[in-house]
Design a protein around this motif. Structure first.
Motif, PDB file in Angstrom:
ATOM      1  N   CYS A 193     -42.298 -30.795  18.218  1.00 52.31           N
ATOM      2  CA  CYS A 193     -41.935 -31.332  19.533  1.00 52.31           C
ATOM      3  C   CYS A 193     -42.652 -32.671  19.684  1.00 52.31           C
ATOM      4  O   CYS A 193     -43.852 -32.711  19.991  1.00 52.31           O
ATOM      5  N   ALA A 194     -41.927 -33.764  19.464  1.00 50.35           N
ATOM      6  CA  ALA A 194     -42.549 -35.085  19.534  1.00 50.35           C
ATOM      7  C   ALA A 194     -43.138 -35.353  20.911  1.00 50.35           C
ATOM      8  O   ALA A 194     -44.219 -35.938  21.030  1.00 50.35           O
ATOM      9  N   GLY A 195     -42.448 -34.911  21.952  1.00 50.38           N
ATOM     10  CA  GLY A 195     -42.952 -35.148  23.304  1.00 50.38           C
ATOM     11  C   GLY A 195     -44.335 -34.574  23.514  1.00 50.38           C
ATOM     12  O   GLY A 195     -45.206 -35.215  24.125  1.00 50.38           O
ATOM     13  N   ARG A 196     -44.578 -33.367  23.003  1.00 54.32           N
ATOM     14  CA  ARG A 196     -45.902 -32.756  23.156  1.00 54.32           C
ATOM     15  C   ARG A 196     -46.946 -33.485  22.318  1.00 54.32           C
ATOM     16  O   ARG A 196     -48.106 -33.605  22.738  1.00 54.32           O
ATOM     17  N   GLU A 197     -46.550 -34.001  21.148  1.00 58.53           N
ATOM     18  CA  GLU A 197     -47.491 -34.777  20.338  1.00 58.53           C
ATOM     19  C   GLU A 197     -47.966 -36.010  21.106  1.00 58.53           C
ATOM     20  O   GLU A 197     -49.157 -36.349  21.104  1.00 58.53           O
ATOM     21  N   TYR A 198     -47.033 -36.693  21.771  1.00 60.05           N
ATOM     22  CA  TYR A 198     -47.414 -37.869  22.554  1.00 60.05           C
ATOM     23  C   TYR A 198     -48.284 -37.480  23.748  1.00 60.05           C
ATOM     24  O   TYR A 198     -49.266 -38.175  24.059  1.00 60.05           O
ATOM     25  N   LEU A 199     -47.965 -36.395  24.398  1.00 62.07           N
ATOM     26  CA  LEU A 199     -48.799 -35.948  25.520  1.00 62.07           C
ATOM     27  C   LEU A 199     -50.212 -35.616  25.045  1.00 62.07           C
ATOM     28  O   LEU A 199     -51.189 -35.907  25.738  1.00 62.07           O
ATOM     29  N   ASP A 200     -50.325 -35.025  23.855  1.00 60.95           N
ATOM     30  CA  ASP A 200     -51.650 -34.675  23.340  1.00 60.95           C
ATOM     31  C   ASP A 200     -52.469 -35.915  22.994  1.00 60.95           C
ATOM     32  O   ASP A 200     -53.708 -35.873  23.012  1.00 60.95           O
ATOM     33  N   LEU A 201     -51.804 -37.021  22.678  1.00 62.84           N
ATOM     34  CA  LEU A 201     -52.529 -38.285  22.527  1.00 62.84           C
ATOM     35  C   LEU A 201     -53.080 -38.748  23.868  1.00 62.84           C
ATOM     36  O   LEU A 201     -54.210 -39.247  23.953  1.00 62.84           O
ATOM     37  N   LEU A 202     -52.291 -38.576  24.910  1.00 63.98           N
ATOM     38  CA  LEU A 202     -52.741 -39.005  26.241  1.00 63.98           C
ATOM     39  C   LEU A 202     -53.883 -38.141  26.762  1.00 63.98           C
ATOM     40  O   LEU A 202     -54.788 -38.641  27.436  1.00 63.98           O
ATOM     41  N   THR A 203     -53.848 -36.853  26.474  1.00 61.38           N
ATOM     42  CA  THR A 203     -54.896 -35.961  26.963  1.00 61.38           C
ATOM     43  C   THR A 203     -56.169 -36.042  26.139  1.00 61.38           C
ATOM     44  O   THR A 203     -57.212 -35.527  26.554  1.00 61.38           O
ATOM     45  N   GLY A 204     -56.097 -36.669  24.946  1.00 67.92           N
ATOM     46  CA  GLY A 204     -57.255 -36.733  24.061  1.00 67.92           C
ATOM     47  C   GLY A 204     -57.373 -35.541  23.136  1.00 67.92           C
ATOM     48  O   GLY A 204     -58.348 -35.442  22.376  1.00 67.92           O
ATOM     49  N   ASP A 205     -56.375 -34.629  23.137  1.00 66.29           N
ATOM     50  CA  ASP A 205     -56.415 -33.497  22.221  1.00 66.29           C
ATOM     51  C   ASP A 205     -56.228 -33.932  20.773  1.00 66.29           C
ATOM     52  O   ASP A 205     -56.591 -33.203  19.847  1.00 66.29           O
ATOM     53  N   GLN A 206     -55.634 -35.102  20.573  1.00 68.72           N
ATOM     54  CA  GLN A 206     -55.568 -35.695  19.246  1.00 68.72           C
ATOM     55  C   GLN A 206     -55.599 -37.211  19.400  1.00 68.72           C
ATOM     56  O   GLN A 206     -55.334 -37.739  20.487  1.00 68.72           O
ATOM     57  N   GLN A 207     -55.937 -37.888  18.311  1.00 64.51           N
ATOM     58  CA  GLN A 207     -56.102 -39.341  18.363  1.00 64.51           C
ATOM     59  C   GLN A 207     -55.042 -40.097  17.574  1.00 64.51           C
ATOM     60  O   GLN A 207     -54.991 -41.316  17.631  1.00 64.51           O
ATOM     61  N   PHE A 208     -54.191 -39.387  16.847  1.00 67.78           N
ATOM     62  CA  PHE A 208     -53.119 -40.061  16.112  1.00 67.78           C
ATOM     63  C   PHE A 208     -52.033 -39.053  15.800  1.00 67.78           C
ATOM     64  O   PHE A 208     -52.239 -37.832  15.831  1.00 67.78           O
ATOM     65  N   VAL A 209     -50.851 -39.572  15.465  1.00 69.44           N
ATOM     66  CA  VAL A 209     -49.771 -38.739  14.963  1.00 69.44           C
ATOM     67  C   VAL A 209     -48.906 -39.591  14.046  1.00 69.44           C
ATOM     68  O   VAL A 209     -48.598 -40.753  14.346  1.00 69.44           O
ATOM     69  N   LEU A 210     -48.560 -39.031  12.901  1.00 70.54           N
ATOM     70  CA  LEU A 210     -47.754 -39.726  11.897  1.00 70.54           C
ATOM     71  C   LEU A 210     -46.405 -39.011  11.788  1.00 70.54           C
ATOM     72  O   LEU A 210     -46.340 -37.806  11.545  1.00 70.54           O
ATOM     73  N   PHE A 211     -45.332 -39.782  11.990  1.00 72.01           N
ATOM     74  CA  PHE A 211     -43.968 -39.270  11.899  1.00 72.01           C
ATOM     75  C   PHE A 211     -43.241 -39.931  10.737  1.00 72.01           C
ATOM     76  O   PHE A 211     -43.557 -41.058  10.363  1.00 72.01           O
ATOM     77  N   TRP A 212     -42.220 -39.261  10.216  1.00 74.52           N
ATOM     78  CA  TRP A 212     -41.315 -39.884   9.261  1.00 74.52           C
ATOM     79  C   TRP A 212     -39.973 -40.175   9.930  1.00 74.52           C
ATOM     80  O   TRP A 212     -39.509 -41.283   9.969  1.00 74.52           O
TER      81      TRP A 212
END
Length: 269
Positions: A193-212
């Motif tokens: 779920c790309a949307g949740r990955e972006y939200l987790d960047l905003l919340t600080g739960d993660q600091q990066f995400v790599l997509f293909w």
């Protein structure tokens, strides 16, 4: 941009989730799910939500065009509008359809607005978490109504937490990324779920995400959210992301330093 539009689209997504999407969660019949392509699902919730969202967005901005995931599946020529003049909405009615169809979380409802070919506003709603992020170009990002910055307190490379969807990468790139993951504190496999990955960047739960894979409805909203919060979203070669580009590969990070460090670690510099 008027606060009214920001609020109206946010309310539209909440209303669509409450009236169309959530009533079908874990209540889908066999005939409610189909394959558009192998492994690419669509449900009755996707179609009904896109119809409702699209009609309302056209009313909010008369003369605007909607480029929705399901509409493009029926008419790929709609993608030409992504570099067009005027207002163009990009809609993902249920991001994470595979999760939704299986009765799993997360999934999200997402909208981006392009004006004269440039990202102007974005909305991402996780209805189960009741989390809504909104961004307007030049005005920052709000997470549940409060300003958010991704660059605050980012740890060094060895303590970073982030996601890399390595299974979609070309074999050589995948091997490089998997080997480089040892330099990073915690490398996650993704939530579908790309949307949740972006939200987790905003919340600080993660600091990066790599997509293909980088379909516009999956990434146009999230990219603006992260950019307006101080983050970075670029292709592997350093080119800035644009939703009309038919390219593969996208690295999104909380700040400039993190983008370069993760790129060096996972992609070999």
């Amino acid at each position: 941009m008027a606060d009214r539009l920001r609020d109206d689209v946010g309310e539209l997504l909440r209303e669509t989730a409450a009236e169309v999407v959530l009533p079908l969660f874990r209540r889908l019949d066999d005939g409610d799910v189909a394959e558009k392509a192998p492994g690419d699902l669509v449900t009755v919730a996707d179609r009904r939500a896109e119809e409702k969202i699209s009609a309302a967005l056209r009313r909010l901005r008369p003369g605007s065009v909607v480029v929705g995931e399901e509409a493009v599946a029926d008419d790929p020529s709609l993608l030409r509008h992504l570099r067009g003049d005027g207002d163009v909405w990009v809609v993902d009615p249920v991001d994470g359809t595979g999760n939704f169809a299986a009765g799993r979380r997360p999934f999200a409802l997402m909208v981006a607005l392009l004006t004269d070919g440039e990202l102007a506003a974005a909305w991402v709603l996780d209805p189960l978490a009741e989390t809504l992020a909104v961004a307007v170009a030049g005005e920052g990002t709000l997470l549940d109504g409060r300003p958010v910055r991704t660059a605050d307190g980012v740890p060094p490379l060895g303590a970073l937490r982030g996601t890399a969807m390595t299974r979609f990468l070309p074999p050589e790139t995948r091997r490089t990324a998997e080997a480089g993951g040892a330099r990073i504190g915690e490398l996650l496999i993704g939530q579908h779920c790309a949307g949740r990955e972006y939200l987790d960047l905003l919340t600080g739960d993660q600091q990066f995400v790599l997509f293909w894979r980088t379909l516009p409805w999956d990434h146009a909203p999230g990219v603006l959210l992260v950019r307006e919060a101080g983050g970075v979203a670029r292709r592997f070669d350093g080119a800035e992301y644009h939703p009309a580009d038919d390219d593969k590969g996208l690295l999104v990070a909380a700040d400039e330093r993190t983008w370069h460090e993760v790129r060096d670690a996972l992609l070999g510099g």
